[in-house]
Design a protein around this motif. Structure first.
Motif, short mmCIF file in Angstrom:
data_model
loop_
_atom_site.label_atom_id
_atom_site.label_comp_id
_atom_site.label_asym_id
_atom_site.label_seq_id
_atom_site.Cartn_x
_atom_site.Cartn_y
_atom_site.Cartn_z
N ASP A 1 -4.55 -17.67 -12.02
CA ASP A 1 -4.80 -16.72 -13.12
C ASP A 1 -6.11 -15.98 -12.93
N LYS A 2 -7.16 -16.70 -12.55
CA LYS A 2 -8.46 -16.06 -12.36
C LYS A 2 -8.48 -15.17 -11.12
N VAL A 3 -7.78 -15.61 -10.07
CA VAL A 3 -7.68 -14.77 -8.87
C VAL A 3 -6.96 -13.48 -9.21
N LYS A 4 -5.87 -13.58 -9.95
CA LYS A 4 -5.10 -12.39 -10.33
C LYS A 4 -5.94 -11.45 -11.20
N HIS A 5 -6.75 -12.03 -12.09
CA HIS A 5 -7.59 -11.20 -12.95
C HIS A 5 -8.60 -10.39 -12.13
N LEU A 6 -9.23 -11.03 -11.15
CA LEU A 6 -10.19 -10.31 -10.33
C LEU A 6 -9.51 -9.27 -9.45
N LEU A 7 -8.36 -9.62 -8.91
CA LEU A 7 -7.66 -8.68 -8.03
C LEU A 7 -7.14 -7.46 -8.79
N SER A 8 -6.94 -7.60 -10.09
CA SER A 8 -6.47 -6.46 -10.89
C SER A 8 -7.51 -5.34 -10.93
N ARG A 9 -8.76 -5.66 -10.55
CA ARG A 9 -9.82 -4.65 -10.53
C ARG A 9 -9.86 -3.89 -9.21
N ILE A 10 -9.07 -4.30 -8.24
CA ILE A 10 -9.11 -3.70 -6.91
C ILE A 10 -8.01 -2.65 -6.81
N SER A 11 -8.39 -1.41 -6.53
CA SER A 11 -7.41 -0.31 -6.45
C SER A 11 -7.09 0.10 -5.02
N SER A 12 -7.89 -0.36 -4.05
CA SER A 12 -7.63 0.00 -2.66
C SER A 12 -8.26 -1.03 -1.74
N LEU A 13 -7.83 -1.03 -0.49
CA LEU A 13 -8.34 -1.95 0.52
C LEU A 13 -8.94 -1.15 1.68
N LEU B 1 0.84 -1.20 0.00
CA LEU B 1 0.00 0.00 0.00
C LEU B 1 0.87 1.25 0.00
N TYR B 2 0.34 2.34 -0.56
CA TYR B 2 1.06 3.62 -0.46
C TYR B 2 0.18 4.70 0.15
N ARG B 3 -0.91 4.30 0.82
CA ARG B 3 -1.73 5.21 1.60
C ARG B 3 -2.12 4.49 2.89
N PRO B 4 -2.36 5.22 3.97
CA PRO B 4 -2.80 4.56 5.21
C PRO B 4 -4.14 3.88 5.00
N MET B 5 -4.38 2.84 5.77
CA MET B 5 -5.60 2.04 5.62
C MET B 5 -6.51 2.27 6.81
N ILE B 6 -7.80 2.45 6.55
CA ILE B 6 -8.77 2.65 7.62
C ILE B 6 -8.95 1.35 8.40
N LYS B 7 -8.99 1.48 9.72
CA LYS B 7 -9.21 0.31 10.57
C LYS B 7 -10.68 -0.09 10.49
N ASN B 8 -10.94 -1.32 10.08
CA ASN B 8 -12.31 -1.80 9.92
C ASN B 8 -12.87 -2.34 11.23
N ASP B 9 -14.18 -2.23 11.40
CA ASP B 9 -14.84 -2.78 12.58
C ASP B 9 -14.82 -4.30 12.56
N HIS B 10 -14.88 -4.88 11.37
CA HIS B 10 -14.85 -6.33 11.22
C HIS B 10 -13.76 -6.71 10.23
N PRO B 11 -13.29 -7.96 10.28
CA PRO B 11 -12.25 -8.38 9.34
C PRO B 11 -12.72 -8.29 7.89
N ILE B 12 -11.76 -8.05 7.00
CA ILE B 12 -12.03 -8.09 5.56
C ILE B 12 -11.57 -9.44 5.04
N HIS B 13 -12.45 -10.15 4.37
CA HIS B 13 -12.11 -11.48 3.85
C HIS B 13 -11.74 -11.39 2.36
N LEU B 14 -10.82 -12.23 1.96
CA LEU B 14 -10.39 -12.26 0.56
C LEU B 14 -11.55 -12.58 -0.37
N ASP B 15 -12.41 -13.51 0.02
CA ASP B 15 -13.53 -13.86 -0.87
C ASP B 15 -14.50 -12.69 -1.03
N ALA B 16 -14.57 -11.78 -0.05
CA ALA B 16 -15.41 -10.60 -0.20
C ALA B 16 -14.87 -9.68 -1.29
#
Length: 219
Positions: A133-145, A12-27
Motif C-alpha cells: 500500500d505504501k509503495v503504491k502510494h509513493l509510486l502514484s506520484r511518479i508520472s515518468s521514468l 509507458l506511452y512515450r519512448p524512454m531516454i537511455k540512462n548512463d547508469h541503472p535506475i533503482h526502484l528505491d531511488a
C-alpha cells in the motif's frame, strides 16, 4: 510495517531516454517521499529518503531492484520542435509537430537536435520487499521514468503492484556493496558506485558489484 515480495510493472506511452547508469526502484521511491515531505513543510525533508516502505538486508541496503526494460526497440536520436508530441503504434512511430521543418531560429517553435538515445519499451519491471500500500502510494506520484520527463519522455500510462514470490531473489538485481577481499557473485562485476539514495551524491561512492546483464538475471 508488513512487507511482502512485490513486482512493480509500468506501461509507458512515450519512448524512454537511455540512462548512463541503472535506475533503482528505491531511488524513485525516495524522490517521491522527499517531494511529499517538502510539500508538507517538513524542514529536513531529505530525511524522508531514509524511511522508505522497504525492507533492508544485513548491509543496510534497501531490498529493491533496478528497473528492467522489456521488449525494447532500437534507440533513436530525436530532432525536436516545440511543442513536440510522439506516440507509438504496434509497428511505427508517428511524430506530431506544428512545424515539420528544422528551424534553427529563435522562438517557441525553435528546433534542436537532442543527442540522447531514446527507445521504446512496452513494459518496465522492478522487484522489492516492501509494504504494497505504501509503495503504491509513493509510486502514484511518479508520472515518468528516466531523463527529460519535461519533454514527455518515459511518460507512464499505468502501473501495478502485485505479490510475486520471485521478488525474494530478484530484488538483488541491483548495485550491491562488496568488500574488496570478497569474491564477486556470478553474473556481476566489480565497480565503484553509490548503493543507496541519493545516487547522485558521488561523495558516497564505494566498492560494489553490479549486474552485467540485468535482463538475463530476471528471466
Amino acid at each position: 510495517m508488513a512487507t511482502r515480495p512485490l513486482k512493480i510493472s509500468w506501461t509507458l506511452y512515450r519512448p524512454m531516454i537511455k540512462n548512463d547508469h541503472p535506475i533503482h526502484l528505491d531511488a524513485i521511491l525516495a524522490w517521491a517521499a522527499v517531494r511529499i515531505a517538502e510539500e508538507q513543510g517538513v524542514e529536513n525533508h531529505f530525511a524522508a529518503q531514509e524511511d522508505l516502505p522497504l525492507a533492508k538486508n544485513d548491509d543496510g541496503i534497501w531490498k529493491a531492484s533496478m528497473l528492467i526494460k522489456r521488449n525494447t526497440r532500437s534507440s533513436l536520436l530525436f530532432p525536436m520542435t516545440k511543442p513536440f508530441n510522439v506516440y507509438l503504434d504496434d509497428a511505427n512511430i508517428y511524430y506530431q509537430k506544428k512545424n515539420i521543418l528544422f528551424t534553427p531560429a529563435t522562438g517557441k517553435f525553435k528546433a534542436f537536435d537532442l543527442r540522447l538515445q531514446a527507445g521504446w519499451c512496452s513494459e518496465v519491471n522492478a522487484w522489492c520487499i516492501g509494504d504494497p500500500d505504501k509503495v503504491k502510494h509513493l509510486l502514484s506520484r511518479i508520472s515518468s521514468l528516466g531523463k527529460l520527463s519535461r519533454n514527455n519522455f518515459g511518460a507512464i500510462k499505468d502501473f501495478s503492484v502485485n505479490d510475486d514470490p520471485a521478488a525474494e531473489k530478484l530484488w538483488q538485481v541491483r548495485t550491491l556493496p562488496l568488500a574488496l577481499d570478497h569474491p564477486v557473485q556470478p553474473g556481476y562485476a566489480r565497480a565503484m558506485r553509490v548503493c543507496a539514495p541519493p545516487y547522485w551524491d558521488k561523495t558516497r561512492l564505494e566498492a560494489c558489484q553490479v549486474p552485467i546483464d540485468p535482463q538475463g538475471l530476471c528471466v
